[in-house]
Scaffold this motif. Structure first.
Motif, short mmCIF file in Angstrom:
data_model
loop_
_atom_site.label_atom_id
_atom_site.label_comp_id
_atom_site.label_asym_id
_atom_site.label_seq_id
_atom_site.Cartn_x
_atom_site.Cartn_y
_atom_site.Cartn_z
N THR A 72 9.02 -8.18 -16.75
CA THR A 72 9.50 -7.98 -14.96
C THR A 72 10.66 -7.43 -14.57
OG1 THR A 72 8.06 -9.72 -14.76
CG2 THR A 72 9.22 -8.25 -12.92
N ALA A 73 10.78 -5.92 -14.44
CA ALA A 73 12.10 -5.21 -13.44
C ALA A 73 11.66 -5.17 -12.09
CB ALA A 73 11.42 -3.65 -14.33
N MET A 74 12.75 -6.05 -11.68
CA MET A 74 12.50 -5.18 -9.84
C MET A 74 12.64 -3.85 -9.44
SD MET A 74 11.18 -7.69 -8.62
CE MET A 74 12.45 -7.60 -7.19
N ILE A 75 12.08 -3.31 -8.95
CA ILE A 75 12.52 -2.60 -8.06
C ILE A 75 13.13 -2.43 -6.81
CG2 ILE A 75 11.34 0.44 -7.53
CD1 ILE A 75 10.80 -0.83 -10.47
N LYS A 76 14.07 -2.16 -5.83
CA LYS A 76 14.65 -1.50 -4.89
C LYS A 76 15.05 -0.67 -4.72
CE LYS A 76 17.16 -6.14 -6.06
NZ LYS A 76 18.57 -6.59 -5.84
N THR A 90 0.89 -0.96 -0.19
CA THR A 90 -0.36 -0.24 -0.01
C THR A 90 0.80 0.80 -0.08
OG1 THR A 90 0.57 0.02 2.58
CG2 THR A 90 -2.08 -1.35 1.35
N GLU A 91 1.85 1.29 -0.01
CA GLU A 91 2.80 2.70 0.26
C GLU A 91 3.03 2.74 -1.19
OE1 GLU A 91 4.25 -0.36 3.19
OE2 GLU A 91 3.86 -0.74 1.86
N PHE A 92 3.20 1.80 -1.99
CA PHE A 92 3.21 2.79 -3.65
C PHE A 92 2.36 1.95 -4.25
CE2 PHE A 92 7.28 2.07 -1.02
CZ PHE A 92 7.86 2.85 -1.77
N GLU A 93 2.34 2.93 -5.63
CA GLU A 93 0.91 2.40 -6.49
C GLU A 93 2.01 2.84 -8.07
OE1 GLU A 93 -2.19 5.00 -6.39
OE2 GLU A 93 -1.05 6.28 -7.20
N VAL A 94 1.44 2.75 -9.04
CA VAL A 94 1.98 2.52 -10.25
C VAL A 94 1.51 2.83 -11.69
CG1 VAL A 94 3.48 0.89 -12.37
CG2 VAL A 94 3.59 0.46 -9.77
N TYR A 115 12.16 -1.21 0.62
CA TYR A 115 11.41 -2.59 -0.28
C TYR A 115 11.89 -2.75 -1.71
CZ TYR A 115 8.13 0.54 2.56
OH TYR A 115 7.61 1.14 3.73
N GLU A 116 11.53 -3.99 -2.70
CA GLU A 116 11.70 -4.52 -3.12
C GLU A 116 10.95 -5.34 -3.76
OE1 GLU A 116 14.82 -8.24 -4.99
OE2 GLU A 116 15.38 -7.14 -3.28
N PHE A 117 10.40 -4.63 -5.05
CA PHE A 117 8.44 -5.55 -5.52
C PHE A 117 9.14 -5.65 -7.55
CE2 PHE A 117 8.37 -0.45 -4.54
CZ PHE A 117 7.57 -0.13 -5.83
N PRO A 118 8.61 -5.83 -7.66
CA PRO A 118 8.85 -6.37 -9.24
C PRO A 118 7.27 -5.10 -9.75
CG PRO A 118 7.38 -8.11 -8.48
CD PRO A 118 7.65 -7.82 -7.32
#
Length: 140
Positions: free
Chosen positions: A66-70, A26-30, A51-54
């Motif tokens: 897919t890109a991984m966001i760190k 919930t902290e981020f939205e794309v 945070y780490e999320f695809p």
């Protein structure tokens, strides 16, 4: 994030979403059309520092990548120091010691903590009232 598709027409249009299993984040939205990642909730370094999320980019033909966001958060000075205990009670006897002898005798050790990291979490002490005669001092 950004992705491109060499197809022409509708199949060249790309939509962005959080990867599977990360919809609860919930902290981020794309932003679907642009791939911009925006802050959508409160960030607190003391609760979570990274945070780490695809992020999934999907074209209209159903193909995806897919890109991984760190992300690493930087702490800010958002917490006050806290004494534990909040109150210290000390009983002293009047002393026959000389001022020099008495000044080297500790009478209480106070402790305060600050959950902020780095220099923001370092605590310093000072006497703010009740010591007008200069009888007490703080040893660091």
């Amino acid at each position: 994030v950004s992705a491109s598709d060499p197809d022409c027409g509708v199949n060249a249009m790309v939509n962005y979403t959080l990867g599977e299993g990360f919809k609860h984040l919930t902290e981020f939205e794309v932003r679907s059309a642009s791939g911009e990642i925006c802050i959508a909730g409160q960030l607190d370094f003391e609760r979570r520092s990274s945070y780490e999320f695809p992020v999934l980019a999907t074209d209209r033909g159903g193909l995806s990548t897919t890109a991984m966001i760190k992300m690493q958060l930087t702490d800010v000075n958002d917490n006050r120091p806290v004494f534990y205990p909040r109150e210290y009670n000390v009983s002293l006897r009047e002393s026959s010691q000389t001022p020099a002898q008495a000044s080297s005798t500790p009478i209480v050790a106070v402790v305060a903590t600050d959950p902020d990291s780095g220099s923001f979490g370092q605590v310093s002490y000072r006497i703010v009232a009740g010591n007008e005669a200069g009888i007490f001092r703080i040893d660091r």
